[in-house]
Design a protein around this motif. Sequence first.
Motif, PDB file in Angstrom:
ATOM      1  N   LEU A   1       0.820  -1.207   0.000  1.00 50.40           N
ATOM      2  CA  LEU A   1       0.000   0.000   0.000  1.00 50.40           C
ATOM      3  C   LEU A   1       0.857   1.261   0.000  1.00 50.40           C
ATOM      4  O   LEU A   1       0.499   2.261  -0.649  1.00 50.40           O
ATOM      5  CB  LEU A   1      -0.950  -0.018   1.203  1.00 50.40           C
ATOM      6  CG  LEU A   1      -1.962  -1.173   1.232  1.00 50.40           C
ATOM      7  CD1 LEU A   1      -2.882  -1.053   2.444  1.00 50.40           C
ATOM      8  CD2 LEU A   1      -2.777  -1.234  -0.051  1.00 50.40           C
ATOM      9  N   VAL A   2       1.977   1.224   0.692  1.00 53.45           N
ATOM     10  CA  VAL A   2       2.885   2.380   0.681  1.00 53.45           C
ATOM     11  C   VAL A   2       3.459   2.585  -0.721  1.00 53.45           C
ATOM     12  O   VAL A   2       3.516   3.713  -1.230  1.00 53.45           O
ATOM     13  CB  VAL A   2       4.013   2.193   1.720  1.00 53.45           C
ATOM     14  CG1 VAL A   2       5.109   3.239   1.526  1.00 53.45           C
ATOM     15  CG2 VAL A   2       3.451   2.277   3.131  1.00 53.45           C
ATOM     16  N   ARG A   3       3.896   1.483  -1.355  1.00 51.28           N
ATOM     17  CA  ARG A   3       4.424   1.594  -2.720  1.00 51.28           C
ATOM     18  C   ARG A   3       3.358   2.126  -3.673  1.00 51.28           C
ATOM     19  O   ARG A   3       3.649   2.956  -4.548  1.00 51.28           O
ATOM     20  CB  ARG A   3       4.917   0.227  -3.204  1.00 51.28           C
ATOM     21  CG  ARG A   3       6.148  -0.294  -2.499  1.00 51.28           C
ATOM     22  CD  ARG A   3       6.675  -1.532  -3.201  1.00 51.28           C
ATOM     23  NE  ARG A   3       7.687  -2.227  -2.420  1.00 51.28           N
ATOM     24  CZ  ARG A   3       8.429  -3.236  -2.878  1.00 51.28           C
ATOM     25  NH1 ARG A   3       8.259  -3.661  -4.127  1.00 51.28           N
ATOM     26  NH2 ARG A   3       9.332  -3.822  -2.106  1.00 51.28           N
ATOM     27  N   ALA A   4       2.136   1.643  -3.519  1.00 52.32           N
ATOM     28  CA  ALA A   4       1.054   2.099  -4.394  1.00 52.32           C
ATOM     29  C   ALA A   4       0.785   3.586  -4.186  1.00 52.32           C
ATOM     30  O   ALA A   4       0.595   4.339  -5.151  1.00 52.32           O
ATOM     31  CB  ALA A   4      -0.209   1.288  -4.122  1.00 52.32           C
ATOM     32  N   TRP A   5       0.761   4.004  -2.960  1.00 47.91           N
ATOM     33  CA  TRP A   5       0.485   5.415  -2.644  1.00 47.91           C
ATOM     34  C   TRP A   5       1.567   6.311  -3.250  1.00 47.91           C
ATOM     35  O   TRP A   5       1.272   7.347  -3.843  1.00 47.91           O
ATOM     36  CB  TRP A   5       0.433   5.568  -1.129  1.00 47.91           C
ATOM     37  CG  TRP A   5      -0.220   6.828  -0.654  1.00 47.91           C
ATOM     38  CD1 TRP A   5      -1.531   7.034  -0.369  1.00 47.91           C
ATOM     39  CD2 TRP A   5       0.443   8.069  -0.381  1.00 47.91           C
ATOM     40  NE1 TRP A   5      -1.741   8.324   0.059  1.00 47.91           N
ATOM     41  CE2 TRP A   5      -0.545   8.980   0.056  1.00 47.91           C
ATOM     42  CE3 TRP A   5       1.772   8.501  -0.467  1.00 47.91           C
ATOM     43  CZ2 TRP A   5      -0.244  10.294   0.404  1.00 47.91           C
ATOM     44  CZ3 TRP A   5       2.073   9.810  -0.119  1.00 47.91           C
ATOM     45  CH2 TRP A   5       1.065  10.689   0.320  1.00 47.91           C
ATOM     46  N   ARG A   6       2.827   5.858  -3.110  1.00 50.55           N
ATOM     47  CA  ARG A   6       3.937   6.689  -3.582  1.00 50.55           C
ATOM     48  C   ARG A   6       4.024   6.738  -5.102  1.00 50.55           C
ATOM     49  O   ARG A   6       4.502   7.739  -5.660  1.00 50.55           O
ATOM     50  CB  ARG A   6       5.261   6.164  -3.005  1.00 50.55           C
ATOM     51  CG  ARG A   6       5.420   6.429  -1.509  1.00 50.55           C
ATOM     52  CD  ARG A   6       6.684   5.791  -0.978  1.00 50.55           C
ATOM     53  NE  ARG A   6       6.930   6.143   0.423  1.00 50.55           N
ATOM     54  CZ  ARG A   6       7.848   5.579   1.186  1.00 50.55           C
ATOM     55  NH1 ARG A   6       8.629   4.600   0.680  1.00 50.55           N
ATOM     56  NH2 ARG A   6       8.005   5.955   2.439  1.00 50.55           N
TER      57      ARG A   6
END
Length: 331
Positions: free
Chosen positions: A43-48
Amino acid sequence: MSDLATKPDLDSSLEKHRVELTGYCYRMLGSAFEAEDAVQDTLVRAWRSYDRFEGRSSLRSWLYRIATNVCLDMLNAGNRRARPMDLSAPQAQATAVFNSLPEVTWLEPVPDGRVLPATADPADLAVAKESVRLAFVAALQHLPSKQRAVLILREVLAWKANEVAELLDTSVASVNSALQRARATLAANEIRESDTADPLDEDQQKLLARYVAAFEGYDMDQLAALLHEDATLSMPPFELWLRGPADIRAWHLNQGIGCKGSRLVATVANGLPAFGQYRVSESGDGHDPWALQVIEISGGKIVGLNAFLDTERWFPLFGLPEHLDAQPDQG
């Protein structure tokens, strides 16, 4: 670019996929805590990187691509989670030897609510529960990582071959070949059947009620009568495991005698009935956590007693009390 205009909107859209992604990562990794770490990383990778997401696939497919890459990276470290039954032959109670192995060795239990998305379709829910059973997830760990991903996506999540091929940047022929090899490996492992829980049918409820009565009353003759002739008892982090009612009964009356007087609190894990086991507190005041018991049932008998002893990790995850006060009749 999708029409999700703001980061709060994106946060909400990503969060909707957390449970199903955790279920996917758990099947891939065999660890409840590693699965949650993998999903958080996803989710962090997707957000970034969302500003580079061009909407050529659905948001869900894109998240699965990221989650798959995260899991494959984690599996490249070479760890394969296992059950005691995967690592050694059963021991006899009389000569049983304790040998504790590191936490990263063991397949971990997981609360249903962390990995099973809400669904109104009983058939879909049944497949989901079957695919998180301890025996099935343990069998998955025998597969090479990409075969594991293919089998989960195709057989559990019902993705089409071309969708899996796109996600893995490979051909449909390669996906079909990997699926065939994965199926053959699972068939060779002869996954043991066990009935899923919630809801339990009437016979299962009666069997578990008899188990609770036998265990809390420490009637080992009655408990042994509930066991299949090939029933197993395992206790991670110990490598030790036992097979058969006679050795399991003898274990509880000898090395395991400290369990006498225990109380059980019902929960569910891996689509299976489970209990928080509390042993009599050394202070004499109530009961303290001892094990998370995950019970495997098949054909009206108990076929597996899985006692996970690291209660400092498991009881908070399952929302189990950290202590049971003394009951009125306990002095």
